[in-house]
Enzyme design. Structure first.
Site, short mmCIF file in Angstrom:
data_model
loop_
_atom_site.label_atom_id
_atom_site.label_comp_id
_atom_site.label_asym_id
_atom_site.label_seq_id
_atom_site.Cartn_x
_atom_site.Cartn_y
_atom_site.Cartn_z
CE1 TYR A 110 -4.24 -1.68 0.67
CE2 TYR A 110 -2.82 -3.20 1.87
CZ TYR A 110 -4.03 -2.90 1.27
OH TYR A 110 -5.04 -3.84 1.29
CE1 TYR A 149 -1.74 -7.19 3.66
CE2 TYR A 149 -2.47 -6.78 1.41
CZ TYR A 149 -2.70 -6.76 2.78
OH TYR A 149 -3.91 -6.31 3.26
#
Length: 242
Positions: A110, A149
């Site tokens: 992110y 992730y």
């Protein structure tokens, strides 16, 4: 408020607990600290909560729906089209309602200072978009497929590829925050967020479907993700206490 008018306001139906994530789900570690220890108190809806505020098109910019055109160059990754309809509990479309998404980039990171995953940052991918549904309740985004992730919830924990959705119905009280997953992802059965929803059929409502109709030749695969705000087929929400 006029007492007679207040008395005629209908409250919202409660959730079917089997179709929504448990507030306390120990495999999802953060719920242990944040889940409430006392019964929740229902708040009476008044006219102001049921009728507003609302959103207008003036807050939506031209490229907000296309996350591949927000930077100075195309982002890295597989382009995809995500489309679907926002429906109420009776299966009717919810027109002109705000739909927002946010997601990791193709490497699973992110664009936020608190994301310390050692995957590369894509300077041309901002990871967020918004649009309004049309008269048929349909929305459309162009983006890139997010990467998986690690998230340190447990040993060797990996989040499946997903896109976060925020949808507003007629008012703030009808807001739904959820996640869209991709079909055939082997990480789903190991993910506590996904598995915290008790009902298997409800869990599958979070998995998008490949959409040949909206696939763009030689450019992007299409995925369909319909969102139901209330009722028997309601889309599961994110755990608000996680």
């Amino acid at each position: 408020m006029n007492a007679k008018l207040q008395a005629t306001l209908a409250g919202y139906r409660g959730y079917d607990r089997e179709t929504q994530p448990d507030y306390l789900y120990p495999p999802y570690a953060s719920t242990v600290k944040r889940a409430p220890h006392e019964p929740l108190l229902p708040l009476q809806a008044t006219l102001s909560e049921l009728t507003g505020p609302i959103f207008g098109f003036d807050r939506i910019r031209a490229n907000d729906f296309d996350l591949t055109k927000q930077g100075n160059a195309p982002p890295i990754g597989e382009r995809i089209v995500v489309t679907g309809r926002v429906l109420d509990g009776n299966g009717k479309p919810v027109p002109r309602t705000l739909v927002e998404i946010w997601q990791a980039n193709s490497a699973g990171r992110y664009p936020h200072r608190r994301d310390t995953h050692n995957a590369p940052i894509d300077p041309n991918f901002y990871g967020a978009g918004r649009t309004m549904t049309d008269a048929s309740g349909r929305y459309r985004f162009i983006t890139i497929r997010p990467g998986e992730y690690p998230w340190r919830n447990h040993h060797n924990a990996w989040r499946p590829a997903h896109i976060h959705f925020s949808v507003f119905g007629a008012s703030f009280l009808t807001r739904l925050v959820t996640q869209m997953y991709f079909p055939g992802d082997p990480l789903l059965e190991y993910d506590p967020m996904f598995m915290s929803i008790p009902d298997e059929r409800a869990r599958q409502r979070l998995v998008s479907a490949f959409d040949w109709e909206h696939t763009i030749p030689e450019q992007a695969l299409g995925y369909r993700f319909d969102i139901v705000l209330r009722g028997r087929d309601e889309t599961p929400t994110e755990n608000p206490f996680a």
